[in-house]
Motif scaffolding. Structure first.
Motif, mmCIF file in Angstrom:
data_model
loop_
_atom_site.group_PDB
_atom_site.id
_atom_site.type_symbol
_atom_site.label_atom_id
_atom_site.label_comp_id
_atom_site.label_asym_id
_atom_site.label_seq_id
_atom_site.Cartn_x
_atom_site.Cartn_y
_atom_site.Cartn_z
ATOM 1 N N ALA A 146 32.442 41.854 35.152
ATOM 2 C CA ALA A 146 33.866 42.085 35.393
ATOM 3 C C ALA A 146 34.113 43.410 36.089
ATOM 4 O O ALA A 146 35.239 43.660 36.542
ATOM 5 C CB ALA A 146 34.634 42.047 34.075
ATOM 6 N N THR A 147 33.113 44.265 36.195
ATOM 7 C CA THR A 147 33.218 45.502 36.967
ATOM 8 C C THR A 147 32.660 45.328 38.376
ATOM 9 O O THR A 147 33.237 45.828 39.349
ATOM 10 C CB THR A 147 32.472 46.642 36.243
ATOM 11 N N ILE B 189 32.108 42.396 40.176
ATOM 12 C CA ILE B 189 32.762 41.381 41.013
ATOM 13 C C ILE B 189 34.017 41.924 41.701
ATOM 14 O O ILE B 189 34.189 41.741 42.924
ATOM 15 C CB ILE B 189 33.079 40.120 40.189
ATOM 16 N N PRO B 190 34.948 42.580 41.000
ATOM 17 C CA PRO B 190 36.128 43.114 41.707
ATOM 18 C C PRO B 190 35.777 44.137 42.784
ATOM 19 O O PRO B 190 36.440 44.187 43.829
ATOM 20 C CB PRO B 190 36.953 43.754 40.589
ATOM 21 N N TRP C 28 35.598 36.662 33.256
ATOM 22 C CA TRP C 28 35.217 37.397 34.466
ATOM 23 C C TRP C 28 36.274 37.237 35.554
ATOM 24 O O TRP C 28 36.667 38.209 36.195
ATOM 25 C CB TRP C 28 33.867 36.901 34.972
ATOM 26 N N HIS D 211 39.570 39.196 34.565
ATOM 27 C CA HIS D 211 39.475 40.638 34.799
ATOM 28 C C HIS D 211 39.390 40.952 36.291
ATOM 29 O O HIS D 211 39.896 41.992 36.735
ATOM 30 C CB HIS D 211 38.259 41.210 34.076
ATOM 31 N N THR D 212 38.744 40.078 37.054
ATOM 32 C CA THR D 212 38.691 40.286 38.497
ATOM 33 C C THR D 212 40.090 40.235 39.101
ATOM 34 O O THR D 212 40.478 41.102 39.895
ATOM 35 C CB THR D 212 37.793 39.227 39.149
ATOM 36 N N LEU E 264 41.864 43.596 40.861
ATOM 37 C CA LEU E 264 41.820 43.644 42.322
ATOM 38 C C LEU E 264 42.932 44.470 42.957
ATOM 39 O O LEU E 264 42.664 45.221 43.902
ATOM 40 C CB LEU E 264 41.834 42.218 42.886
ATOM 41 N N GLN F 267 37.572 50.486 35.942
ATOM 42 C CA GLN F 267 37.422 49.088 35.552
ATOM 43 C C GLN F 267 36.501 48.940 34.352
ATOM 44 O O GLN F 267 36.769 48.138 33.433
ATOM 45 C CB GLN F 267 36.878 48.283 36.739
#
Length: 377
Positions: free
Chosen positions: A179-180, A182-183, A241, A244-245, A249, A301
């Motif tokens: 989740a950190t 990917i964004p 995931w 959070h993305t 963003l 994040q």
């Protein structure tokens, strides 16, 4: 101009003092939490963490042995035992809650029916009676003791083992790392496009990103969960995931775009003249130069996801094998509200990783935030 410069110089002490107060505001409670996490329940109940290095005084009562433990010695019936634990020192004792310190060590208290009680300095007591004792429960002996300072790791052993925080720690890592990452990957591409590529609707997209910064995520929780259920994702790691993305963003794109737009135009134009593609410029020039901004958002994040409870509850579930660390701490607060030593150890385990991440990357956080806040285009 000299007056303005002089005024700013005179205010430097106020800025430094405010920064020091903010540091103390966060550092002192954190240090206190660490100290409390290595103390036992009796120490926490007897004194504050700032007195952990000094002996503490505690008051409690110990129940003497019952009638079934009495032995006959000549004409007397005797019950004996000790009121102290290892390391304690007896200061005073009593036989009623109204006078818990009525007697000094070694003194004898006269009780009813000819009974007497003596408590020695080493904590051993001797209760005598001319007749056989009756009743099942022994009398209460109130003691005031001095306890030397001591450190224990039993709290952490109980938390990581018996309390299930170890599994929650792994669950939190499983949620937080993707989740950190990917964004950041998605936002870096989007920020480069909004900063250096010309296409219709770019200004509108920038306005949409800025507008999304002020939208409360609580408004999107239920509709997003419904969408996940409709498309078959349901509750699980993939769903959280993506959640959070989506929530991270807007801020990521805003920070990275403001940073990238301030990079030297000559470098990018020279690369284009030399025949570099947009992807090559992005990968070989933009990403290395934007590392401070990437690191600053990564800290934001990571801390946000690690400390999250609401999104994890909605998109992951409440089964014991699905709980993240904040969920376990919530349960401990409900079921172990009086066990402050367990709560302190649990809380410090949960903040240890964010603290390591923050201190390891704090210089990039400051550089990235300052650059993103003063540059624009």
């Amino acid at each position: 101009m000299s007056q303005i410069a002089g005024t700013r110089a005179r205010l430097v002490w106020a800025v430094n003092l405010a920064a020091l107060l903010l540091v103390l505001l966060w550092t002192v409670p954190t240090f206190g939490l660490l100290v409390s996490s290595v103390r036992d329940r009796d120490q926490i109940a007897a004194s504050g963490w700032w007195k952990a290095a000094f002996p503490s005084t505690a008051s409690a009562f110990v129940r003497a042995g019952g009638a079934d433990t009495a032995v006959q010695e000549g004409d007397l019936w005797v019950i004996s035992g000790t009121v102290l634990e290892k390391g304690q020192r007896l200061d005073a004792w009593g036989v009623t809650s109204r006078a818990p310190e009525a007697y000094r060590p070694g003194e004898t208290a006269a009780l009813k029916d000819g009974q007497s009680l003596t408590v020695a300095a080493d904590g051993s007591y001797r209760l005598t009676s001319p007749t056989a004792f009756a009743g099942g429960r022994g009398m209460r002996i109130f003691v005031t003791t001095t306890v030397p300072p001591r450190v224990t790791t039993e709290n952490y052993a109980r938390v990581i083992g018996a309390e299930g925080l170890g599994q929650a720690f792994l669950n939190t890592l499983t949620v937080t790392i993707p989740a950190t990452v990917i964004p950041i990957l998605i936002a870096a591409f989007a920020a480069y496009a909004l900063a250096w590529m010309e296409f219709p609707g770019r200004a509108l997209l920038i306005a949409v990103v800025v507008g999304l910064l002020v939208v409360p995520l609580q408004l999107a929780l239920i509709p997003l969960l419904k969408l996940h259920n409709d498309i078959g994702i349901g509750k699980g790691y993939m769903g959280i995931w993506l959640a959070h993305t989506g929530f991270g963003l807007p801020l990521a794109i805003y920070l990275l775009r403001n940073y990238m737009v301030g990079l030297p135009r000559e470098i990018i134009e020279s690369a284009r003249v030399d025949g570099a593609t947009e992807f090559q410029i992005f990968r070989r020039i933009i990403l290395p130069l934007s590392f401070p901004a990437l690191a600053s958002f990564a800290i934001f994040q990571f801390l946000w996801v690690w400390n999250d409870l609401l999104v994890a509850t909605v998109f992951l579930g409440n089964r014991h094998d699905q709980l993240v660390m904040t969920g376990v701490l919530r349960e401990l607060m409900g079921s172990r509200g009086g066990d402050w030593e367990i709560l302190a150890a649990s809380a410090f385990v949960s903040i240890a990783v964010p603290l390591l991440v923050f201190f390891a990357m704090q210089k990039y956080l400051v550089r990235g935030l300052l650059a993103g806040s003063v540059k624009g285009g």
